[in-house]
Design a protein around this motif. Structure first.
Motif, PDB file in Angstrom:
ATOM      1  N   VAL A  59       0.833  -1.204   0.000  1.00  0.00           N
ATOM      2  CA  VAL A  59       0.000   0.000   0.000  1.00  0.00           C
ATOM      3  C   VAL A  59       0.866   1.252   0.000  1.00  0.00           C
ATOM      4  O   VAL A  59       0.641   2.192  -0.776  1.00  0.00           O
ATOM      5  N   CYS A  60       1.883   1.291   0.867  1.00  0.00           N
ATOM      6  CA  CYS A  60       2.785   2.446   0.911  1.00  0.00           C
ATOM      7  C   CYS A  60       3.505   2.625  -0.418  1.00  0.00           C
ATOM      8  O   CYS A  60       3.662   3.748  -0.914  1.00  0.00           O
ATOM      9  N   PHE A  61       3.941   1.513  -0.999  1.00  0.00           N
ATOM     10  CA  PHE A  61       4.652   1.574  -2.267  1.00  0.00           C
ATOM     11  C   PHE A  61       3.747   2.081  -3.382  1.00  0.00           C
ATOM     12  O   PHE A  61       4.163   2.894  -4.227  1.00  0.00           O
ATOM     13  N   ASN A  64       3.253   5.749  -2.937  1.00  0.00           N
ATOM     14  CA  ASN A  64       4.505   6.431  -3.241  1.00  0.00           C
ATOM     15  C   ASN A  64       4.701   6.597  -4.747  1.00  0.00           C
ATOM     16  O   ASN A  64       4.874   7.717  -5.242  1.00  0.00           O
ATOM     17  N   ILE A  65       4.662   5.486  -5.488  1.00  0.00           N
ATOM     18  CA  ILE A  65       4.950   5.583  -6.924  1.00  0.00           C
ATOM     19  C   ILE A  65       3.806   6.258  -7.674  1.00  0.00           C
ATOM     20  O   ILE A  65       4.045   6.993  -8.638  1.00  0.00           O
ATOM     21  N   GLY A  66       2.559   6.028  -7.221  1.00  0.00           N
ATOM     22  CA  GLY A  66       1.422   6.656  -7.894  1.00  0.00           C
ATOM     23  C   GLY A  66       1.469   8.175  -7.792  1.00  0.00           C
ATOM     24  O   GLY A  66       1.370   8.889  -8.793  1.00  0.00           O
ATOM     25  N   GLY A 141       3.905  11.342  -1.304  1.00  0.00           N
ATOM     26  CA  GLY A 141       4.525  10.105  -1.764  1.00  0.00           C
ATOM     27  C   GLY A 141       5.854   9.839  -1.081  1.00  0.00           C
ATOM     28  O   GLY A 141       6.159   8.706  -0.708  1.00  0.00           O
ATOM     29  N   THR A 142       6.637  10.905  -0.891  1.00  0.00           N
ATOM     30  CA  THR A 142       7.928  10.764  -0.215  1.00  0.00           C
ATOM     31  C   THR A 142       7.738  10.373   1.247  1.00  0.00           C
ATOM     32  O   THR A 142       8.495   9.556   1.788  1.00  0.00           O
ATOM     33  N   MET A 143       6.722  10.929   1.896  1.00  0.00           N
ATOM     34  CA  MET A 143       6.413  10.555   3.278  1.00  0.00           C
ATOM     35  C   MET A 143       6.061   9.079   3.371  1.00  0.00           C
ATOM     36  O   MET A 143       6.510   8.381   4.293  1.00  0.00           O
ATOM     37  N   CYS A 144       5.260   8.588   2.430  1.00  0.00           N
ATOM     38  CA  CYS A 144       4.898   7.168   2.434  1.00  0.00           C
ATOM     39  C   CYS A 144       6.128   6.289   2.234  1.00  0.00           C
ATOM     40  O   CYS A 144       6.253   5.228   2.856  1.00  0.00           O
ATOM     41  N   ASN A 145       7.045   6.737   1.382  1.00  0.00           N
ATOM     42  CA  ASN A 145       8.275   5.984   1.162  1.00  0.00           C
ATOM     43  C   ASN A 145       9.105   5.918   2.437  1.00  0.00           C
ATOM     44  O   ASN A 145       9.620   4.874   2.818  1.00  0.00           O
ATOM     45  N   GLY A 146       9.235   7.067   3.120  1.00  0.00           N
ATOM     46  CA  GLY A 146       9.981   7.091   4.371  1.00  0.00           C
ATOM     47  C   GLY A 146       9.336   6.237   5.445  1.00  0.00           C
ATOM     48  O   GLY A 146      10.020   5.537   6.203  1.00  0.00           O
ATOM     49  N   LEU A 147       7.993   6.272   5.515  1.00  0.00           N
ATOM     50  CA  LEU A 147       7.275   5.447   6.491  1.00  0.00           C
ATOM     51  C   LEU A 147       7.492   3.973   6.218  1.00  0.00           C
ATOM     52  O   LEU A 147       7.711   3.179   7.142  1.00  0.00           O
ATOM     53  N   MET A 148       7.470   3.601   4.949  1.00  0.00           N
ATOM     54  CA  MET A 148       7.689   2.203   4.582  1.00  0.00           C
ATOM     55  C   MET A 148       9.089   1.752   4.992  1.00  0.00           C
ATOM     56  O   MET A 148       9.263   0.673   5.564  1.00  0.00           O
ATOM     57  N   MET A 149      10.076   2.588   4.735  1.00  0.00           N
ATOM     58  CA  MET A 149      11.449   2.209   5.038  1.00  0.00           C
ATOM     59  C   MET A 149      11.715   2.109   6.531  1.00  0.00           C
ATOM     60  O   MET A 149      12.443   1.233   6.993  1.00  0.00           O
ATOM     61  N   SER A 150      11.095   3.024   7.296  1.00  0.00           N
ATOM     62  CA  SER A 150      11.354   3.028   8.732  1.00  0.00           C
ATOM     63  C   SER A 150      10.621   1.914   9.463  1.00  0.00           C
ATOM     64  O   SER A 150      11.015   1.528  10.569  1.00  0.00           O
ATOM     65  N   ARG A 303      19.007  -3.250   3.730  1.00  0.00           N
ATOM     66  CA  ARG A 303      19.309  -3.843   2.435  1.00  0.00           C
ATOM     67  C   ARG A 303      19.709  -5.319   2.476  1.00  0.00           C
ATOM     68  O   ARG A 303      20.282  -5.783   3.396  1.00  0.00           O
ATOM     69  N   ALA A 304      19.382  -6.059   1.408  1.00  0.00           N
ATOM     70  CA  ALA A 304      19.830  -7.431   1.162  1.00  0.00           C
ATOM     71  C   ALA A 304      19.960  -7.560  -0.332  1.00  0.00           C
ATOM     72  O   ALA A 304      19.837  -6.583  -0.997  1.00  0.00           O
ATOM     73  N   PRO A 305      20.140  -8.742  -0.915  1.00  0.00           N
ATOM     74  CA  PRO A 305      20.284  -8.797  -2.364  1.00  0.00           C
ATOM     75  C   PRO A 305      19.142  -8.046  -3.008  1.00  0.00           C
ATOM     76  O   PRO A 305      17.997  -8.435  -2.854  1.00  0.00           O
ATOM     77  N   LEU A 306      19.437  -6.981  -3.700  1.00  0.00           N
ATOM     78  CA  LEU A 306      18.397  -6.110  -4.214  1.00  0.00           C
ATOM     79  C   LEU A 306      18.134  -6.360  -5.683  1.00  0.00           C
ATOM     80  O   LEU A 306      19.037  -6.537  -6.444  1.00  0.00           O
ATOM     81  N   MET A 307      16.906  -6.295  -6.045  1.00  0.00           N
ATOM     82  CA  MET A 307      16.585  -6.094  -7.424  1.00  0.00           C
ATOM     83  C   MET A 307      16.044  -4.699  -7.526  1.00  0.00           C
ATOM     84  O   MET A 307      15.624  -4.242  -8.547  1.00  0.00           O
ATOM     85  N   GLY A 308      15.889  -4.090  -6.469  1.00  0.00           N
ATOM     86  CA  GLY A 308      15.688  -2.720  -6.302  1.00  0.00           C
ATOM     87  C   GLY A 308      14.475  -2.029  -5.986  1.00  0.00           C
ATOM     88  O   GLY A 308      13.500  -1.946  -6.298  1.00  0.00           O
ATOM     89  N   GLY A 309      13.995  -1.374  -6.279  1.00  0.00           N
ATOM     90  CA  GLY A 309      12.982  -0.427  -6.542  1.00  0.00           C
ATOM     91  C   GLY A 309      12.918   0.359  -6.249  1.00  0.00           C
ATOM     92  O   GLY A 309      13.024   0.754  -6.744  1.00  0.00           O
ATOM     93  N   GLY A 310      12.911   2.304  -5.565  1.00  0.00           N
ATOM     94  CA  GLY A 310      13.001   2.825  -5.625  1.00  0.00           C
ATOM     95  C   GLY A 310      12.315   2.463  -5.899  1.00  0.00           C
ATOM     96  O   GLY A 310      13.043   2.332  -6.107  1.00  0.00           O
ATOM     97  N   VAL A 311      12.519   3.417  -6.986  1.00  0.00           N
ATOM     98  CA  VAL A 311      12.499   4.404  -7.254  1.00  0.00           C
ATOM     99  C   VAL A 311      12.335   3.813  -7.453  1.00  0.00           C
ATOM    100  O   VAL A 311      12.400   3.813  -8.476  1.00  0.00           O
TER     101      VAL A 311
END
Length: 318
Positions: A59-61, A64-66, A141-150, A303-311
């Motif tokens: 949901v956060c992701f 964020n991207i939307g 969107g940036t706030m949601c990204n930060g919330l997801m990461m924390s 972090r762990a083996p990433l395929m990424g996303g971000g962004v």
């Protein structure tokens, strides 16, 4: 840059549809690998145990991207990147509220510098009504990204590589965005003709670019280190700002105030990264949990083996 070009210059004014396309492509591209015998045995126990955390991340992701892609319709890519450089601020706030982990003094000072730079750039970039709402959406969107990461460290008890995490979250994020597409874009999308069928190829190009970004990001982490990846992440922001002016014709937005704010924000971003890396070198090695569209400056904590996303995302991928 591909997203900004697609949405603003090419004229595909459907940011939610673009976000859904990225999620669907990622899921389908990963499906053959994820349906191998070894991975099939992991899906049921992982989803059964981890579904609350996976749902929250999805949901956060999606938000964020939307919202990030929607903001690209009305603000420049340069301003978008300056705002998204403030992710460490929201992550630090989330860490205090969720994990009761306040930042160190050096981190706090660097966040003040970062906030000051972003504030100057945002104030200069909010001169029109359309850009004001673009800034608001990008900030949310940036706030949601930060919330997801924390919060992901507490929500996901199992260390998931980003291939599996993206495979699980991509379809959920797509379904979260679907009602908004039906409400806001479906009617006009049905009448969209584009330039023949070339818009389909452009969509696929953006999807492929996002997937390749994530795979290459993963390889960089495996063959170098989090320090190298962080330095590359900082250089990426600088290169995006330069290329947006040269390739996308955004040089006219570079007023003196915006340049001062951007420079200050990047300085704070670098100071924060240095503080986190210094703190990491003082402690035991960190295993990072994979997160889609991961900001490189923050990966030393998750972090762990990433395929990424971000962004981006699968990074919305500026």
């Amino acid at each position: 840059m591909v997203n900004k070009w697609t949405l603003s210059i090419y004229g595909f004014h459907f940011p939610i549809a673009l976000s859904i396309a990225h999620q669907a492509f990622s899921f389908l591209a990963l499906a053959p690998f994820m349906l191998t015998k070894h991975n099939r045995e992991l899906h049921l126990p992982t989803i059964t145990k981890q579904w609350p955390g996976l749902l929250f991340v999805s949901v956060c992701f999606a938000i964020n991207i939307g919202l990030n892609n929607i903001s690209l319709l009305s603000i420049s890519l340069s301003l978008n990147q300056v705002i998204r450089a403030s992710i460490p601020v929201f992550t630090a706030i989330g860490s205090v509220m969720i994990e009761a982990k306040p930042p160190s003094r050096q981190e706090f000072l660097s966040l003040l510098v970062l906030v000051g730079g972003v504030a100057i750039a945002v104030y200069e970039g909010s001169s029109t009504k359309s850009s004001f709402w673009g800034i608001v959406l990008c900030l949310i969107g940036t706030m949601c990204n930060g919330l997801m990461m924390s919060s992901i460290g507490r929500l996901l008890t199992e260390k998931l590589d980003v291939l599996r995490l993206t495979f699980y979250t991509a379809p959920v994020a797509g379904f979260v965005l679907l009602p908004f597409f039906n409400r806001l874009e479906a009617e006009s999308f049905q009448d969209y003709k584009g330039h023949g069928s070339t818009w389909i190829g452009i969509l696929l190009l953006g999807c492929l670019n996002a997937l390749l970004y994530n795979l290459i990001h993963s390889l960089v982490i495996k063959v170098t280190s989090s320090v190298t990846t962080t330095v590359i992440g900082e250089m990426k922001i600088v290169l995006i700002l330069l290329l947006s002016a040269v390739v996308l014709g955004e040089s006219d937005v570079w007023t003196v105030k915006l340049m001062v704010g951007t420079t200050t924000a990047i300085l704070g971003f670098c100071m924060y990264s240095h503080a986190r890396l210094h703190g990491q070198s003082m402690g035991p090695p960190v295993i990072i949990k994979g997160v889609p569209e991961l900001a490189p400056s923050l990966t030393d904590s998750i972090r762990a083996p990433l395929m990424g996303g971000g962004v981006s995302s699968i990074k919305s991928w500026s």
